[in-house]
Design a protein around this motif. Structure first.
Motif, PDB file in Angstrom:
ATOM      1  N   CYS A  51       0.846  -1.191   0.000  1.00  0.00           N
ATOM      2  CA  CYS A  51       0.000   0.000   0.000  1.00  0.00           C
ATOM      3  C   CYS A  51       0.880   1.240   0.000  1.00  0.00           C
ATOM      4  O   CYS A  51       1.772   1.376   0.851  1.00  0.00           O
ATOM      5  N   THR A  52       0.647   2.130  -0.950  1.00  0.00           N
ATOM      6  CA  THR A  52       1.387   3.384  -0.979  1.00  0.00           C
ATOM      7  C   THR A  52       1.120   4.146   0.309  1.00  0.00           C
ATOM      8  O   THR A  52       0.021   4.095   0.851  1.00  0.00           O
ATOM      9  N   GLU A  57      -5.169   9.186  -2.166  1.00  0.00           N
ATOM     10  CA  GLU A  57      -5.978   7.971  -2.325  1.00  0.00           C
ATOM     11  C   GLU A  57      -4.989   6.804  -2.391  1.00  0.00           C
ATOM     12  O   GLU A  57      -4.375   6.564  -3.431  1.00  0.00           O
ATOM     13  N   PRO A  58      -4.801   6.084  -1.276  1.00  0.00           N
ATOM     14  CA  PRO A  58      -3.820   4.996  -1.259  1.00  0.00           C
ATOM     15  C   PRO A  58      -4.110   3.928  -2.306  1.00  0.00           C
ATOM     16  O   PRO A  58      -5.264   3.586  -2.570  1.00  0.00           O
ATOM     17  N   LEU A  90      -9.866  -6.831  -1.336  1.00  0.00           N
ATOM     18  CA  LEU A  90      -9.346  -5.474  -1.154  1.00  0.00           C
ATOM     19  C   LEU A  90     -10.240  -4.431  -1.823  1.00  0.00           C
ATOM     20  O   LEU A  90     -10.388  -3.314  -1.318  1.00  0.00           O
ATOM     21  N   ALA A  91     -10.837  -4.794  -2.937  1.00  0.00           N
ATOM     22  CA  ALA A  91     -11.707  -3.865  -3.665  1.00  0.00           C
ATOM     23  C   ALA A  91     -12.965  -3.511  -2.856  1.00  0.00           C
ATOM     24  O   ALA A  91     -13.621  -2.509  -3.146  1.00  0.00           O
ATOM     25  N   GLU A  92     -13.278  -4.284  -1.855  1.00  0.00           N
ATOM     26  CA  GLU A  92     -14.435  -3.995  -1.002  1.00  0.00           C
ATOM     27  C   GLU A  92     -14.153  -2.860  -0.010  1.00  0.00           C
ATOM     28  O   GLU A  92     -15.073  -2.388   0.650  1.00  0.00           O
ATOM     29  N   PHE A  93     -12.915  -2.445   0.099  1.00  0.00           N
ATOM     30  CA  PHE A  93     -12.533  -1.369   1.009  1.00  0.00           C
ATOM     31  C   PHE A  93     -12.441  -0.065   0.220  1.00  0.00           C
ATOM     32  O   PHE A  93     -11.503   0.127  -0.557  1.00  0.00           O
ATOM     33  N   PRO A  94     -13.400   0.837   0.409  1.00  0.00           N
ATOM     34  CA  PRO A  94     -13.442   2.056  -0.412  1.00  0.00           C
ATOM     35  C   PRO A  94     -12.262   3.003  -0.191  1.00  0.00           C
ATOM     36  O   PRO A  94     -12.036   3.895  -1.015  1.00  0.00           O
ATOM     37  N   ALA A  95     -11.492   2.818   0.867  1.00  0.00           N
ATOM     38  CA  ALA A  95     -10.363   3.708   1.142  1.00  0.00           C
ATOM     39  C   ALA A  95      -9.198   3.489   0.182  1.00  0.00           C
ATOM     40  O   ALA A  95      -8.290   4.317   0.119  1.00  0.00           O
ATOM     41  N   PHE A  96      -9.216   2.373  -0.563  1.00  0.00           N
ATOM     42  CA  PHE A  96      -8.072   2.011  -1.387  1.00  0.00           C
ATOM     43  C   PHE A  96      -8.432   1.886  -2.864  1.00  0.00           C
ATOM     44  O   PHE A  96      -9.505   1.409  -3.206  1.00  0.00           O
ATOM     45  N   GLN A  97      -7.491   2.283  -3.699  1.00  0.00           N
ATOM     46  CA  GLN A  97      -7.592   2.029  -5.126  1.00  0.00           C
ATOM     47  C   GLN A  97      -6.792   0.758  -5.393  1.00  0.00           C
ATOM     48  O   GLN A  97      -5.604   0.695  -5.086  1.00  0.00           O
ATOM     49  N   TRP A 113      -1.474  10.874 -12.467  1.00  0.00           N
ATOM     50  CA  TRP A 113      -0.887  10.646 -11.144  1.00  0.00           C
ATOM     51  C   TRP A 113      -0.174  11.915 -10.673  1.00  0.00           C
ATOM     52  O   TRP A 113       1.046  11.963 -10.591  1.00  0.00           O
ATOM     53  N   PRO A 114      -0.918  12.967 -10.337  1.00  0.00           N
ATOM     54  CA  PRO A 114      -0.283  14.218  -9.915  1.00  0.00           C
ATOM     55  C   PRO A 114       0.422  14.055  -8.561  1.00  0.00           C
ATOM     56  O   PRO A 114       0.155  13.119  -7.815  1.00  0.00           O
ATOM     57  N   GLY A 115       1.312  14.973  -8.287  1.00  0.00           N
ATOM     58  CA  GLY A 115       1.978  14.989  -6.991  1.00  0.00           C
ATOM     59  C   GLY A 115       3.312  14.280  -6.949  1.00  0.00           C
ATOM     60  O   GLY A 115       3.962  14.251  -5.909  1.00  0.00           O
ATOM     61  N   LEU A 116       3.731  13.698  -8.046  1.00  0.00           N
ATOM     62  CA  LEU A 116       5.033  13.038  -8.079  1.00  0.00           C
ATOM     63  C   LEU A 116       6.077  14.036  -8.557  1.00  0.00           C
ATOM     64  O   LEU A 116       5.796  14.904  -9.390  1.00  0.00           O
ATOM     65  N   HIS A 117       7.254  13.938  -8.012  1.00  0.00           N
ATOM     66  CA  HIS A 117       8.320  14.893  -8.338  1.00  0.00           C
ATOM     67  C   HIS A 117       8.959  14.562  -9.678  1.00  0.00           C
ATOM     68  O   HIS A 117       9.475  13.460  -9.880  1.00  0.00           O
TER      69      HIS A 117
END
Length: 138
Positions: A51-52, A57-58, A90-97, A113-117
């Motif tokens: 998990c990132t 959105e992890p 895992l797909a049943e957990f809305p907190a994760f992509q 995928w914004p936010g990457l350097h």
């Protein structure tokens, strides 16, 4: 940021429902790696749910674990595993992509995928999306 309690809960539930047992929960609390992992033991093999840790959105995926006994430190790309039963739980957990090995083997598109350097991307020259999202970059 990932909710570690929710990630731990997802790992336990995925292990339980697929006939495995969560044997280790690795929290990434230094510069590298940029992901957490829950190691699941099946009678004949181990898998890791990764998990990132720094994304709004992890993202979760299934990979081969690095080392079960934590004596080996490896910094290369992860090997993602096709584990449809685990991914379905895992797909049943809305907190994760949830991403599959096919998703992670695809090209990286910075617009999605914004936010990457950009300096990291240029320096490390990742081969695919999986290397961008789950890595040991410092």
């Amino acid at each position: 940021m990932v909710d570690l309690r929710e990630f731990r809960r997802a790992c336990h539930e995925a292990a339980r429902r697929t006939g495995g047992r969560l044997v280790e929960f690795r929290i990434a609390d230094s510069v590298t790696p940029n992901f957490h992992q829950g190691v699941i033991d099946y009678s004949d093999h181990h898998l890791s749910i990764v998990c990132t840790r720094d994304r709004r959105e992890p993202v979760v995926a299934v990979a081969e674990p690095r080392a079960i006994d934590a004596t080996v430190v490896s910094a290369g790309p992860l090997t993602f595993v096709d584990a449809p039963d685990l991914l379905a739980v895992l797909a049943e957990f809305p907190a994760f992509q949830v991403l599959t090995p096919a998703d992670l083997a695809g090209p990286f598109d910075a617009r999605k995928w914004p936010g990457l350097h950009s300096a990291d991307l240029k320096y490390w020259a990742p081969a695919d999306l999986g290397e961008v999202l789950f890595n040991y970059w410092d």
